[in-house]
Design a protein around this motif. Structure first.
Motif, PDB file in Angstrom:
ATOM      1  N   ASN A 179      15.452  53.372   2.871  1.00 33.05           N
ATOM      2  CA  ASN A 179      14.086  52.912   2.653  1.00 33.05           C
ATOM      3  C   ASN A 179      13.084  53.898   3.262  1.00 33.05           C
ATOM      4  O   ASN A 179      13.461  54.920   3.853  1.00 33.05           O
ATOM      5  N   ASP A 180      11.800  53.592   3.146  1.00 29.61           N
ATOM      6  CA  ASP A 180      10.748  54.499   3.610  1.00 29.61           C
ATOM      7  C   ASP A 180      10.548  54.464   5.121  1.00 29.61           C
ATOM      8  O   ASP A 180       9.802  55.286   5.665  1.00 29.61           O
ATOM      9  N   GLN A 181      11.185  53.512   5.824  1.00 29.92           N
ATOM     10  CA  GLN A 181      11.049  53.408   7.273  1.00 29.92           C
ATOM     11  C   GLN A 181      12.165  54.147   8.015  1.00 29.92           C
ATOM     12  O   GLN A 181      12.259  54.076   9.237  1.00 29.92           O
ATOM     13  N   GLY A 182      13.028  54.829   7.293  1.00 29.37           N
ATOM     14  CA  GLY A 182      14.126  55.539   7.919  1.00 29.37           C
ATOM     15  C   GLY A 182      15.385  54.708   8.073  1.00 29.37           C
ATOM     16  O   GLY A 182      16.382  55.194   8.620  1.00 29.37           O
ATOM     17  N   GLY A 183      15.358  53.470   7.622  1.00 32.91           N
ATOM     18  CA  GLY A 183      16.532  52.605   7.680  1.00 32.91           C
ATOM     19  C   GLY A 183      17.190  52.487   6.318  1.00 32.91           C
ATOM     20  O   GLY A 183      16.913  53.243   5.390  1.00 32.91           O
ATOM     21  N   CYS A 202      15.341  45.857   5.622  1.00 31.92           N
ATOM     22  CA  CYS A 202      15.849  46.030   6.987  1.00 31.92           C
ATOM     23  C   CYS A 202      14.983  46.946   7.836  1.00 31.92           C
ATOM     24  O   CYS A 202      15.327  47.217   8.998  1.00 31.92           O
ATOM     25  N   GLY A 203      13.860  47.434   7.299  1.00 35.24           N
ATOM     26  CA  GLY A 203      12.967  48.265   8.094  1.00 35.24           C
ATOM     27  C   GLY A 203      13.670  49.487   8.649  1.00 35.24           C
ATOM     28  O   GLY A 203      14.325  50.227   7.909  1.00 35.24           O
ATOM     29  N   GLU A 204      13.577  49.703   9.966  1.00 35.19           N
ATOM     30  CA  GLU A 204      14.214  50.851  10.604  1.00 35.19           C
ATOM     31  C   GLU A 204      15.691  50.614  10.894  1.00 35.19           C
ATOM     32  O   GLU A 204      16.404  51.545  11.266  1.00 35.19           O
ATOM     33  N   ASP A 205      16.155  49.364  10.723  1.00 34.99           N
ATOM     34  CA  ASP A 205      17.568  49.075  10.936  1.00 34.99           C
ATOM     35  C   ASP A 205      18.405  49.598   9.772  1.00 34.99           C
ATOM     36  O   ASP A 205      17.900  49.837   8.676  1.00 34.99           O
ATOM     37  N   ILE A 206      19.696  49.727  10.016  1.00 35.05           N
ATOM     38  CA  ILE A 206      20.632  50.180   8.996  1.00 35.05           C
ATOM     39  C   ILE A 206      21.505  49.004   8.575  1.00 35.05           C
ATOM     40  O   ILE A 206      22.246  48.443   9.390  1.00 35.05           O
ATOM     41  N   CYS A 207      21.414  48.608   7.303  1.00 35.29           N
ATOM     42  CA  CYS A 207      22.200  47.499   6.755  1.00 35.29           C
ATOM     43  C   CYS A 207      23.115  48.050   5.668  1.00 35.29           C
ATOM     44  O   CYS A 207      22.633  48.493   4.619  1.00 35.29           O
ATOM     45  N   ARG A 224      22.973  47.829  12.056  1.00 36.40           N
ATOM     46  CA  ARG A 224      22.779  48.604  13.281  1.00 36.40           C
ATOM     47  C   ARG A 224      21.285  48.626  13.590  1.00 36.40           C
ATOM     48  O   ARG A 224      20.480  49.147  12.802  1.00 36.40           O
ATOM     49  N   ASN A 225      20.917  48.036  14.708  1.00 38.62           N
ATOM     50  CA  ASN A 225      19.504  47.896  15.049  1.00 38.62           C
ATOM     51  C   ASN A 225      18.917  49.208  15.556  1.00 38.62           C
ATOM     52  O   ASN A 225      19.539  49.914  16.365  1.00 38.62           O
ATOM     53  N   ALA A 226      17.718  49.528  15.091  1.00 41.11           N
ATOM     54  CA  ALA A 226      17.005  50.700  15.601  1.00 41.11           C
ATOM     55  C   ALA A 226      16.576  50.437  17.034  1.00 41.11           C
ATOM     56  O   ALA A 226      16.200  49.313  17.391  1.00 41.11           O
ATOM     57  N   ASN A 227      16.634  51.460  17.878  1.00 37.02           N
ATOM     58  CA  ASN A 227      16.250  51.262  19.278  1.00 37.02           C
ATOM     59  C   ASN A 227      14.826  51.706  19.575  1.00 37.02           C
ATOM     60  O   ASN A 227      14.381  51.659  20.723  1.00 37.02           O
ATOM     61  N   GLY A 228      14.104  52.158  18.552  1.00 39.05           N
ATOM     62  CA  GLY A 228      12.705  52.519  18.723  1.00 39.05           C
ATOM     63  C   GLY A 228      12.442  53.880  19.318  1.00 39.05           C
ATOM     64  O   GLY A 228      11.291  54.256  19.516  1.00 39.05           O
ATOM     65  N   VAL A 229      13.492  54.648  19.609  1.00 38.36           N
ATOM     66  CA  VAL A 229      13.323  55.985  20.169  1.00 38.36           C
ATOM     67  C   VAL A 229      13.565  57.011  19.073  1.00 38.36           C
ATOM     68  O   VAL A 229      14.688  57.109  18.560  1.00 38.36           O
ATOM     69  N   GLY A 231      14.664  59.959  16.853  1.00 40.70           N
ATOM     70  CA  GLY A 231      15.726  60.936  16.972  1.00 40.70           C
ATOM     71  C   GLY A 231      16.976  60.452  17.658  1.00 40.70           C
ATOM     72  O   GLY A 231      17.965  61.188  17.744  1.00 40.70           O
ATOM     73  N   SER A 232      16.968  59.228  18.175  1.00 40.39           N
ATOM     74  CA  SER A 232      18.142  58.704  18.867  1.00 40.39           C
ATOM     75  C   SER A 232      19.016  57.905  17.899  1.00 40.39           C
ATOM     76  O   SER A 232      18.574  57.498  16.836  1.00 40.39           O
ATOM     77  N   SER A 233      20.238  57.641  18.305  1.00 42.76           N
ATOM     78  CA  SER A 233      21.175  56.910  17.459  1.00 42.76           C
ATOM     79  C   SER A 233      20.867  55.415  17.471  1.00 42.76           C
ATOM     80  O   SER A 233      20.389  54.882  18.482  1.00 42.76           O
ATOM     81  N   PRO A 234      21.124  54.717  16.356  1.00 40.56           N
ATOM     82  CA  PRO A 234      20.927  53.258  16.353  1.00 40.56           C
ATOM     83  C   PRO A 234      21.983  52.566  17.198  1.00 40.56           C
ATOM     84  O   PRO A 234      22.927  53.195  17.698  1.00 40.56           O
ATOM     85  N   GLY A 235      21.833  51.262  17.368  1.00 46.75           N
ATOM     86  CA  GLY A 235      22.756  50.498  18.191  1.00 46.75           C
ATOM     87  C   GLY A 235      24.131  50.369  17.552  1.00 46.75           C
ATOM     88  O   GLY A 235      24.389  50.864  16.449  1.00 46.75           O
ATOM     89  N   LEU A 236      25.020  49.678  18.251  1.00 47.28           N
ATOM     90  CA  LEU A 236      26.373  49.475  17.753  1.00 47.28           C
ATOM     91  C   LEU A 236      26.358  48.709  16.438  1.00 47.28           C
ATOM     92  O   LEU A 236      25.515  47.831  16.217  1.00 47.28           O
ATOM     93  N   PRO A 237      27.294  49.015  15.542  1.00 51.19           N
ATOM     94  CA  PRO A 237      27.390  48.223  14.313  1.00 51.19           C
ATOM     95  C   PRO A 237      27.832  46.798  14.625  1.00 51.19           C
ATOM     96  O   PRO A 237      28.740  46.580  15.428  1.00 51.19           O
ATOM     97  N   ARG A 238      27.174  45.840  13.996  1.00 49.20           N
ATOM     98  CA  ARG A 238      27.493  44.418  14.181  1.00 49.20           C
ATOM     99  C   ARG A 238      27.599  43.760  12.823  1.00 49.20           C
ATOM    100  O   ARG A 238      26.889  44.118  11.891  1.00 49.20           O
ATOM    101  N   VAL A 239      28.463  42.761  12.722  1.00 50.64           N
ATOM    102  CA  VAL A 239      28.602  42.014  11.481  1.00 50.64           C
ATOM    103  C   VAL A 239      27.562  40.905  11.439  1.00 50.64           C
ATOM    104  O   VAL A 239      27.403  40.152  12.401  1.00 50.64           O
ATOM    105  N   TRP A 240      26.840  40.834  10.327  1.00 47.71           N
ATOM    106  CA  TRP A 240      25.858  39.779  10.084  1.00 47.71           C
ATOM    107  C   TRP A 240      26.287  38.985   8.855  1.00 47.71           C
ATOM    108  O   TRP A 240      27.047  39.469   8.011  1.00 47.71           O
ATOM    109  N   LEU A 241      25.774  37.749   8.763  1.00 46.71           N
ATOM    110  CA  LEU A 241      26.091  36.868   7.646  1.00 46.71           C
ATOM    111  C   LEU A 241      24.806  36.387   7.001  1.00 46.71           C
ATOM    112  O   LEU A 241      23.828  36.072   7.694  1.00 46.71           O
ATOM    113  N   MET A 242      24.822  36.311   5.671  1.00 47.60           N
ATOM    114  CA  MET A 242      23.653  35.833   4.935  1.00 47.60           C
ATOM    115  C   MET A 242      24.041  34.637   4.074  1.00 47.60           C
ATOM    116  O   MET A 242      25.070  34.648   3.395  1.00 47.60           O
TER     117      MET A 242
END
Length: 452
Positions: A179-183, A202-207, A224-229, A231-242
């Motif tokens: 997407n346009d937010q880098g996620g 998902c905005g800056e997050d990676i889904c 993987r949630n963006a940490n707001g920094v 150039g840094s790596s996103p958070g750990l991959p986590r399983v989500w349910l929809m």
């Protein structure tokens, strides 16, 4: 035929899919003849179904199920969502065969009201089509019919697609795209690719890594949630349910020390698995109770269930002195025990796995290679472990990648990497069960999956 209500679970938000299951719709009107209309407009159905009947008011479930018949006869499971009932066959339907659905006219609805005169209609089971991503540097989803006609481009995202998943009915395709937010966000479209819409921004997050539940009422994916920094790596991959009925989503309860990737459902929908790369474990969650089973020393290679959901085949990592290799093992859902699929072959210099069961449960494809020589990988297709095998050879220096059985179990599609040069590209090939012949169907292509 057995009855299943698809009981709502608080742990997984419950729910039903927003019409993803609707392959066929039967409008049954009180005191009027039933109108039967196919959901996709062309009178066809995928090999997995489902057939869907919609009643005009709340029906007595037992009586309603008894009023629905099939020619030829079928066994399967009814799943209810309000006044709508979906019938999922227990075995894949036969491609090219016609199936007649009958709704009787005298079974009582709730309150004793009759259905009307009933209705009958016949449908044709369509041939599966092959999907893949191409080109590898700007991927889009392409659809191919194995009749020699050119492939059709289904998505137009300017090459932003990351991966995708197919609903078991064959009516919906879900994909992740930059997407346009880098996620990376999730999108959904129909089998023709003509109605793409955003499913989860998902905005800056990676889904990524979406996976439909077998009955299409839930979606598992990795976030993987963006940490707001910057150039840094996103958070750990986590399983989500929809919940695909109302679009609500939440994370699967997991320990903070665990990661989660590659979520997948068992064929009966009772288990959800994911891989913990940090601990080299496969986690199995039983959806009805929340019970969790952990399988140790697992390789990050896709696991596969038998068609009856009784056995999970996965790859374990073995270490003997200075040699590391993989062995194929099986876990039983009843006994909870693990055993080797090919006992004693660790000493023969063979690296095993993964394995793929055909949807009809009759064939097992196993990837094998000489230890330390991935370029020697082959597929062996056998009717049972240890039985006579047919070899699908991969010419060196090509390396065997992801594979997928067609829903009718007639073809095995797989990806190869053309290695050995600076311009190495992936390609997709298809092996025919009937002809025992392999053809390349797409160059600079990857991630083959089948559309029922």
């Amino acid at each position: 035929m057995k009855s299943g209500t698809g009981r709502r679970l608080i742990f997984f938000l419950g729910g039903g899919l927003f019409l993803l299951l609707a392959v066929f719709w039967f409008g049954v009107h009180l005191l009027q003849p039933a109108g039967i209309v196919p959901g996709n407009g062309d009178g066809t159905i995928g090999v997995f179904g489902p057939f869907v009947v919609i009643f005009s008011s709340t029906a007595d479930k037992e009586a309603a199920e008894a009023s629905i018949g099939f020619e030829p006869p079928l066994t399967g499971e009814f799943r209810w969502d309000g006044s709508r009932v979906s019938f999922w066959p227990s075995q894949p339907l036969n491609v090219g065969e016609e199936y007649t659905v009958k709704v009787a006219g005298k079974s009582p609805l709730a309150g004793g009201q009759p259905f009307g005169k009933g209705s009958t209609r016949t449908f044709l089971v369509r041939s599966p089509q092959l999907l893949y991503l191409s080109p590898s540097d700007r991927p889009e989803i392409w659809r191919l019919v194995l009749d020699g006609t050119p492939a059709v481009q289904m998505t137009h995202t300017q090459g932003k697609i990351y991966d995708y998943a197919v609903d078991r009915s064959g009516e919906k395709i879900l994909y992740s795209a930059k997407n346009d937010q880098g996620g990376i966000s999730l999108w959904i479209t129909d089998r023709e690719g003509g109605s793409a819409r955003s499913l989860l921004p998902c905005g800056e997050d990676i889904c990524i890594q979406p996976s439909f539940s077998p009955f299409g009422d839930q979606l598992a994916y990795v976030r993987r949630n963006a940490n707001g920094v910057p150039g840094s790596s996103p958070g750990l991959p986590r399983v989500w349910l929809m919940n695909l009925n109302d679009g609500s989503t939440q994370p699967l309860p997991m320990s903070p020390e665990h990661s989660g990737s590659n979520p997948a459902y068992s064929p009966d929908g009772k288990w959800l698995s994911y891989y913990d790369e940090l601990a080299a474990q496969i986690h199995l969650v039983k959806l009805s109770t929340g019970e969790e089973v952990v399988l140790e020393r697992a390789a990050n290679i896709p696991a596969t269930w038998t068609a009856d959901s009784q056995w999970l085949y996965f790859v374990q990592v073995q270490q003997e002195e200075t040699v590391t290799f993989n062995i194929l093992v099986q876990w039983n859902a009843d006994t909870r025990k693990i055993s080797r699929v090919f006992p004693g072959e660790g000493e023969s210099g063979i690296d095993e796995g993964p394995a793929l069961f055909s949807p009809n449960g009759q064939w097992l494809a196993v990837r094998r290679a000489e230890i330390g020589h991935p370029e020697s990988r082959i597929f062996e297709v056998m009717s049972n472990p240890g039985g006579t095998a047919t070899t699908i050879a991969i010419n060196a220096p090509d390396i065997l990648g992801m594979a997928s059985w067609s829903p009718d179990s007639a073809h095995l599609a797989f990806q190869v990497f053309r290695s050995g040069g600076s311009s190495a590209t992936p390609a997709v090939r298809v092996w025919s069960q009937e002809e025992h012949r392999t053809i390349e169907v797409a160059s600079d292509a990857m991630l083959p999956q089948w559309l029922p």
